[in-house]
Design a protein around this motif. Structure first.
Motif, PDB file in Angstrom:
ATOM      1  N   ALA A 304      42.720  -1.095  70.803  1.00 23.64           N
ATOM      2  CA  ALA A 304      42.366  -2.272  71.607  1.00 23.64           C
ATOM      3  C   ALA A 304      41.054  -2.088  72.342  1.00 23.64           C
ATOM      4  CB  ALA A 304      43.490  -2.578  72.596  1.00 23.64           C
ATOM      5  N   ASN A 305      40.615  -0.823  72.542  1.00 29.41           N
ATOM      6  CA  ASN A 305      39.344  -0.547  73.207  1.00 29.41           C
ATOM      7  C   ASN A 305      38.349   0.065  72.230  1.00 29.41           C
ATOM      8  OD1 ASN A 305      37.884  -0.746  75.671  1.00 29.41           O
ATOM      9  ND2 ASN A 305      38.076   1.459  75.995  1.00 29.41           N
ATOM     10  N   ASN A 306      38.524  -0.343  70.928  1.00 29.10           N
ATOM     11  CA  ASN A 306      37.604   0.095  69.868  1.00 29.10           C
ATOM     12  C   ASN A 306      37.541   1.612  69.743  1.00 29.10           C
ATOM     13  OD1 ASN A 306      36.886  -2.619  69.287  1.00 29.10           O
ATOM     14  ND2 ASN A 306      35.422  -2.583  70.984  1.00 29.10           N
ATOM     15  N   GLY A 307      38.657   2.283  69.992  1.00 27.81           N
ATOM     16  CA  GLY A 307      38.728   3.722  69.795  1.00 27.81           C
ATOM     17  C   GLY A 307      38.219   4.553  70.957  1.00 27.81           C
ATOM     18  N   CYS A 308      37.868   3.919  72.052  1.00 25.53           N
ATOM     19  CA  CYS A 308      37.389   4.649  73.237  1.00 25.53           C
ATOM     20  C   CYS A 308      38.464   4.636  74.323  1.00 25.53           C
ATOM     21  CB  CYS A 308      36.113   3.999  73.783  1.00 25.53           C
ATOM     22  SG  CYS A 308      34.686   4.156  72.676  1.00 25.53           S
ATOM     23  N   PRO A 309      38.489   5.679  75.164  1.00 27.04           N
ATOM     24  CA  PRO A 309      39.498   5.710  76.236  1.00 27.04           C
ATOM     25  C   PRO A 309      39.192   4.670  77.304  1.00 27.04           C
ATOM     26  CG  PRO A 309      37.992   7.568  76.442  1.00 27.04           C
ATOM     27  CD  PRO A 309      37.656   6.908  75.139  1.00 27.04           C
ATOM     28  N   TYR A 310      40.249   4.164  77.966  1.00 27.66           N
ATOM     29  CA  TYR A 310      40.084   3.190  79.040  1.00 27.66           C
ATOM     30  C   TYR A 310      39.678   3.866  80.345  1.00 27.66           C
ATOM     31  CZ  TYR A 310      42.184  -0.644  76.375  1.00 27.66           C
ATOM     32  OH  TYR A 310      42.439  -1.618  75.461  1.00 27.66           O
ATOM     33  N   ALA A 311      38.944   3.110  81.163  1.00 25.94           N
ATOM     34  CA  ALA A 311      38.540   3.601  82.487  1.00 25.94           C
ATOM     35  C   ALA A 311      39.575   3.210  83.536  1.00 25.94           C
ATOM     36  CB  ALA A 311      37.174   3.022  82.847  1.00 25.94           C
ATOM     37  N   ASP A 312      39.542   3.956  84.665  1.00 33.94           N
ATOM     38  CA  ASP A 312      40.345   3.628  85.847  1.00 33.94           C
ATOM     39  C   ASP A 312      39.397   3.712  87.042  1.00 33.94           C
ATOM     40  OD1 ASP A 312      42.210   3.225  87.820  1.00 33.94           O
ATOM     41  OD2 ASP A 312      43.175   5.190  87.596  1.00 33.94           O
ATOM     42  N   SER A 313      38.664   2.621  87.283  1.00 33.14           N
ATOM     43  CA  SER A 313      37.559   2.636  88.245  1.00 33.14           C
ATOM     44  C   SER A 313      37.998   2.998  89.655  1.00 33.14           C
ATOM     45  CB  SER A 313      36.859   1.269  88.252  1.00 33.14           C
ATOM     46  OG  SER A 313      36.354   0.975  86.965  1.00 33.14           O
ATOM     47  N   ASP A 322      44.704  -3.040  82.709  1.00 31.16           N
ATOM     48  CA  ASP A 322      45.968  -3.523  83.259  1.00 31.16           C
ATOM     49  C   ASP A 322      45.887  -3.783  84.756  1.00 31.16           C
ATOM     50  OD1 ASP A 322      47.214  -3.148  80.719  1.00 31.16           O
ATOM     51  OD2 ASP A 322      47.451  -1.004  81.183  1.00 31.16           O
ATOM     52  N   ASP A 323      44.722  -3.530  85.337  1.00 34.40           N
ATOM     53  CA  ASP A 323      44.564  -3.562  86.785  1.00 34.40           C
ATOM     54  C   ASP A 323      43.994  -4.912  87.206  1.00 34.40           C
ATOM     55  OD1 ASP A 323      44.084  -3.043  89.482  1.00 34.40           O
ATOM     56  OD2 ASP A 323      43.571  -0.939  89.077  1.00 34.40           O
ATOM     57  N   ASP A 324      44.809  -5.702  87.947  1.00 30.23           N
ATOM     58  CA  ASP A 324      44.314  -6.988  88.428  1.00 30.23           C
ATOM     59  C   ASP A 324      43.285  -6.812  89.544  1.00 30.23           C
ATOM     60  OD1 ASP A 324      45.956  -8.233  86.644  1.00 30.23           O
ATOM     61  OD2 ASP A 324      47.533  -8.725  88.104  1.00 30.23           O
ATOM     62  N   CYS A 325      43.236  -5.604  90.110  1.00 31.84           N
ATOM     63  CA  CYS A 325      42.269  -5.310  91.166  1.00 31.84           C
ATOM     64  C   CYS A 325      41.575  -3.991  90.812  1.00 31.84           C
ATOM     65  CB  CYS A 325      42.956  -5.197  92.525  1.00 31.84           C
ATOM     66  SG  CYS A 325      43.918  -6.663  92.984  1.00 31.84           S
ATOM     67  N   PRO A 326      40.723  -3.988  89.775  1.00 33.99           N
ATOM     68  CA  PRO A 326      40.178  -2.726  89.280  1.00 33.99           C
ATOM     69  C   PRO A 326      39.268  -2.003  90.272  1.00 33.99           C
ATOM     70  CG  PRO A 326      39.079  -4.590  88.236  1.00 33.99           C
ATOM     71  CD  PRO A 326      40.225  -5.150  88.998  1.00 33.99           C
ATOM     72  N   GLU A 327      38.776  -2.685  91.285  1.00 34.45           N
ATOM     73  CA  GLU A 327      37.874  -2.053  92.250  1.00 34.45           C
ATOM     74  C   GLU A 327      38.588  -1.625  93.522  1.00 34.45           C
ATOM     75  OE1 GLU A 327      34.867  -1.390  91.308  1.00 34.45           O
ATOM     76  OE2 GLU A 327      35.094  -2.526  89.430  1.00 34.45           O
ATOM     77  N   VAL A 328      39.873  -2.006  93.659  1.00 28.09           N
ATOM     78  CA  VAL A 328      40.635  -1.670  94.861  1.00 28.09           C
ATOM     79  C   VAL A 328      41.932  -1.009  94.439  1.00 28.09           C
ATOM     80  CG1 VAL A 328      41.707  -2.549  96.977  1.00 28.09           C
ATOM     81  CG2 VAL A 328      39.658  -3.680  96.040  1.00 28.09           C
ATOM     82  N   ALA A 329      42.227   0.164  95.009  1.00 24.96           N
ATOM     83  CA  ALA A 329      43.423   0.893  94.618  1.00 24.96           C
ATOM     84  C   ALA A 329      44.684   0.155  95.049  1.00 24.96           C
ATOM     85  CB  ALA A 329      43.405   2.299  95.220  1.00 24.96           C
ATOM     86  N   GLY A 330      45.666   0.194  94.153  1.00 19.53           N
ATOM     87  CA  GLY A 330      46.963  -0.406  94.450  1.00 19.53           C
ATOM     88  C   GLY A 330      48.016   0.151  93.518  1.00 19.53           C
ATOM     89  N   PRO A 331      49.299  -0.020  93.853  1.00 18.34           N
ATOM     90  CA  PRO A 331      50.358   0.564  93.036  1.00 18.34           C
ATOM     91  C   PRO A 331      50.534  -0.180  91.711  1.00 18.34           C
ATOM     92  CG  PRO A 331      51.307  -0.782  94.765  1.00 18.34           C
ATOM     93  CD  PRO A 331      49.830  -0.734  95.023  1.00 18.34           C
ATOM     94  N   ALA A 332      51.081   0.530  90.716  1.00 20.52           N
ATOM     95  CA  ALA A 332      51.335  -0.074  89.408  1.00 20.52           C
ATOM     96  C   ALA A 332      52.340  -1.204  89.522  1.00 20.52           C
ATOM     97  CB  ALA A 332      51.836   0.989  88.431  1.00 20.52           C
ATOM     98  N   SER A 333      53.272  -1.092  90.476  1.00 26.46           N
ATOM     99  CA  SER A 333      54.282  -2.136  90.653  1.00 26.46           C
ATOM    100  C   SER A 333      53.667  -3.472  91.027  1.00 26.46           C
ATOM    101  CB  SER A 333      55.291  -1.711  91.730  1.00 26.46           C
ATOM    102  OG  SER A 333      54.628  -1.495  92.974  1.00 26.46           O
ATOM    103  N   ASN A 334      52.445  -3.459  91.542  1.00 26.89           N
ATOM    104  CA  ASN A 334      51.754  -4.701  91.893  1.00 26.89           C
ATOM    105  C   ASN A 334      50.506  -4.875  91.044  1.00 26.89           C
ATOM    106  OD1 ASN A 334      51.769  -7.066  93.505  1.00 26.89           O
ATOM    107  ND2 ASN A 334      50.147  -6.235  94.802  1.00 26.89           N
ATOM    108  N   ASN A 335      50.589  -4.345  89.780  1.00 27.54           N
ATOM    109  CA  ASN A 335      49.491  -4.464  88.812  1.00 27.54           C
ATOM    110  C   ASN A 335      48.174  -3.930  89.357  1.00 27.54           C
ATOM    111  OD1 ASN A 335      51.201  -5.683  86.928  1.00 27.54           O
ATOM    112  ND2 ASN A 335      50.805  -7.715  87.767  1.00 27.54           N
ATOM    113  N   GLY A 336      48.245  -2.834  90.144  1.00 21.29           N
ATOM    114  CA  GLY A 336      47.029  -2.189  90.627  1.00 21.29           C
ATOM    115  C   GLY A 336      46.410  -2.849  91.838  1.00 21.29           C
ATOM    116  N   CYS A 337      47.056  -3.848  92.390  1.00 21.42           N
ATOM    117  CA  CYS A 337      46.527  -4.510  93.591  1.00 21.42           C
ATOM    118  C   CYS A 337      47.284  -4.015  94.828  1.00 21.42           C
ATOM    119  CB  CYS A 337      46.681  -6.021  93.470  1.00 21.42           C
ATOM    120  SG  CYS A 337      45.556  -6.750  92.247  1.00 21.42           S
ATOM    121  N   PRO A 338      46.611  -3.991  96.001  1.00 26.68           N
ATOM    122  CA  PRO A 338      47.300  -3.568  97.228  1.00 26.68           C
ATOM    123  C   PRO A 338      48.415  -4.553  97.580  1.00 26.68           C
ATOM    124  CG  PRO A 338      45.151  -4.483  97.750  1.00 26.68           C
ATOM    125  CD  PRO A 338      45.196  -4.363  96.265  1.00 26.68           C
ATOM    126  N   GLU A 339      49.489  -4.067  98.156  1.00 29.87           N
ATOM    127  CA  GLU A 339      50.609  -4.894  98.567  1.00 29.87           C
ATOM    128  C   GLU A 339      50.500  -5.201 100.064  1.00 29.87           C
ATOM    129  OE1 GLU A 339      53.923  -2.478  97.289  1.00 29.87           O
ATOM    130  OE2 GLU A 339      54.207  -3.763  95.530  1.00 29.87           O
TER     131      GLU A 339
END
Length: 463
Positions: A304-313, A322-339
Motif C-alpha cells: 500500500a506504500n509502494n514497498g516502502c515503510p510507513y512513517a510515524d511523525s 492510520d493517524d488522524d492526528c499525525p503531527e500530535v501524539a495520541g493513543p491508538a484507541s483514539n486513532n492517534g489523536c489526543p483524548e
C-alpha cells in the motif's frame, strides 16, 4: 419358433462376447435390421365368442396357440437417425397366417409395410454409451392379407435394442396395429432381429471417424485420437495450454524460459527468475512487492506504500497512514489523536456557560463571541472528539416556549462553531428546556445558573 430361438441364442452369444458402447446416432446414422416376426390377432380387445379375439393383452405370450411365425427371415427394416434421440424407420414384413386367435386359418399370406418415428430413452436414462436402449414409436402402415383384404393401420410400438458392439444390436419389438373397421384385422406384430448401423463420417478427413475422433473438425493424429499437436511437443493441442510453442508436460505444454518453475504464460517476468507469490517476478527485500514496482527495493515495506515503510511523525506508535492526528501524539484507541480529559471538558463548560444571548432570543451577544472563539480553539485540539451542544432554560415561562428557546440557542452556538472552523460532523445540538436544572428555580441566582449552554461528549455507537 425354432428360428426365433436360434436368433435369440445367437444374439446372446454375440452380446456376452462383446462390449456394447455405441448406438445409432449422428456418427452412424443409417441402420438396417433383419429378423423374424410373429403375428397375433388374439389379445387386441373386443372379445369374440368364437375365440378369434380375446380381451386386450389377454394371453399376450401364448406363443404356441396364437402366434403365427414364418420359419425364415421375414422382416427387414431400414432406419435413419434424425437427431435428438429420434429415429425414422421403414419396415417390411411377410408372414403366413394359420391362426386367427383360437380359430384355424388357411395359410393366409401376410404382407405389411410400416413407417415409424421412434424416440430412444437410452441417453436420457443411462447416459451416452449405455448398451440398454429402450424406445417408443408411433406410425402407420398398410397390410395385405392374402387376396381377402388390405387395410391401413395406426401403429404403436414398444421396443428394446441391446447394443452388442459399436455397430451391432439385438432388436426386440412389439407393435400394436389398429385397423379402424371391424372387417379388418387389428393385431400385434412382434419382431426379433439383428441390427447393423453404419454411415460413420470423417469430417476432417484425417482417417479417424467422427465417433472416435476427439477433434472431429480438425485433422489430427491417431495417437491423439484424431487431435493435432501443432508444436510437436508430444501434447495434443486440446490439452496443450501453449499449442503453438513447444513446452513441457508439467506445465501443460508451456515453456519455462527463466527456469523458476513457473510457466511463461503465468510468469509476469518470464526472462528473470522470481518467486511464485509474485507470479515469477523477483523481490529482493522480501516484502511481497516485486522489484519493478517497489520504490524501496532494498527496504521492506507494505504494498500500500509502494514497498516502502510507513512513517510515524509524532512517534505515538500509530503510523501516519492510520493517524488522524499525525503531527500530535495520541493513543491508538483514539486513532492517534489526543483524548479530551474530564478536566478539559469541565474547563470548556466553565467558559461556555458564560455565553450570553439577547433577551428571549437565540442571538449570541457580541461580548460572548470571544469566549466562544477560545472554546473553539481548544476543541480543535481534539479533532476526533464529537460534542453535543446542550441548551437549557429556567422554569419561568411555558414549557413549550422554553423547549423551543433552548433548542434555538443550542443551534445558534452550533452554527457559530461551524462557521469558525469546526466540522459539522463533530457537532450536534439539542434543547432540553427546563428539564435539567442544576440549581433551584426558586431564586434569581438559581434561575441564572439554569439558563445555560453546556458541552457533553458524543460516544461513537460502535465503541
Amino acid at each position: 419358433m425354432k428360428n426365433l430361438s436360434r436368433l435369440l441364442l445367437f444374439a446372446a452369444l454375440v452380446f456376452f462376447g462383446t462390449n456394447a458402447v455405441n448406438a445409432q446416432d449422428k456418427n452412424n446414422p443409417w441402420g438396417i435390421s433383419i429378423g423374424v416376426n410373429a403375428i397375433d390377432t388374439y389379445p387386441v380387445g373386443d372379445a369374440m365368442a368364437n375365440g378369434m379375439r380375446g380381451e386386450f393383452l389377454d394371453e399376450f405370450y401364448n406363443v404356441d396357440d396364437h402366434w403365427n411365425i414364418l420359419p425364415s427371415v421375414s422382416t427387414i427394416e431400414v432406419s435413419r437417425y434424425v437427431g435428438d434421440g429420434f429415429i425414422f424407420g421403414v419396415r417390411g414384413s411377410i408372414n403366413k397366417i394359420d391362426k386367427l386367435g383360437d380359430v384355424s386359418a388357411d395359410d393366409l399370406a401376410y404382407y405389411s409395410v410400416d413407417g415409424m418415428i421412434a424416440y430412444s430413452f437410452r441417453d436420457a436414462l443411462f447416459g451416452e454409451g449405455g448398451w440398454f436402449d429402450p424406445y417408443l414409436g408411433i406410425g402407420g402402415g398398410y397390410t395385405f392379407l392374402d387376396d381377402v383384404s388390405s387395410f391401413g393401420t395406426a401403429n404403436g410400438t414398444v421396443g428394446l435394442r441391446l447394443w452388442l458392439s459399436d455397430n451391432i444390436n439385438l432388436n426386440l419389438t412389439s407393435t400394436y396395429k389398429h385397423a379402424f373397421e371391424d372387417r379388418y384385422v387389428k393385431h400385434f406384430q412382434h419382431t426379433a432381429g439383428i441390427g447393423f448401423v453404419f454411415g460413420g463420417t470423417d469430417s476432417d478427413g484425417d482417417g479417424i471417424y467422427d465417433d472416435e475422433d476427439e477433434c472431429p473438425e480438425t485433422p489430427g493424429l491417431a495417437e491423439f485420437n484424431g487431435c493435432p499437436d501443432t508444436d510437436g511437443d508430444g501434447i495434443a493441442d486440446k490439452d496443450d495450454a501453449c499449442p503453438d510453442v513447444a513446452g513441457l508436460p508439467e506445465f501443460n505444454g508451456c515453456p519455462d524460459t527463466d527456469g523458476d518453475g513457473i510457466a511463461d504464460p503465468e510468469d509476469d517476468c518470464p526472462e528473470v527468475a522470481g518467486v511464485p507469490a509474485l507470479n515469477g517476478c523477483p523481490d529482493a527485500d522480501g516484502d511481497g512487492v516485486k522489484d519493478s514496482e517497489d520504490e524501496c527495493p532494498n527496504e521492506a515495506g507494505p504494498a500500500a506504500n509502494n514497498g516502502c515503510p510507513y512513517a510515524d511523525s509524532d512517534n505515538d506508535g500509530v503510523l501516519d497512514k492510520d493517524d488522524d492526528c499525525p503531527e500530535v501524539a495520541g493513543p491508538a484507541s483514539n486513532n492517534g489523536c489526543p483524548e479530551i480529559t474530564v478536566e478539559v471538558l469541565e474547563e470548556l463548560n466553565v467558559q461556555v456557560r458564560t455565553v450570553l444571548f439577547d433577551l428571549n432570543k437565540s442571538t449570541i451577544q457580541q461580548d460572548s463571541q470571544s469566549t466562544l472563539d477560545d472554546v473553539i480553539e481548544t476543541m480543535k485540539e481534539y479533532p476526533n472528539t464529537r460534542f453535543l451542544i446542550e441548551g437549557h432554560t429556567d422554569s419561568q415561562g411555558r414549557d413549550e416556549y422554553n423547549m423551543k428557546l433552548s433548542q434555538e440557542r443550542a443551534q445558534s452556538v452550533k452554527d457559530y462553531m461551524e462557521s469558525h472552523g469546526l466540522p459539522a460532523t463533530r457537532l450536534s445540538s439539542q434543547g432540553f428546556g427546563e428539564e435539567q436544572p442544576v440549581a433551584t428555580n426558586a431564586t434569581a441566582a438559581g434561575r441564572a445558573k439554569n439558563r445555560r449552554v453546556e458541552l457533553s461528549l458524543i460516544e461513537d455507537s460502535n465503541e
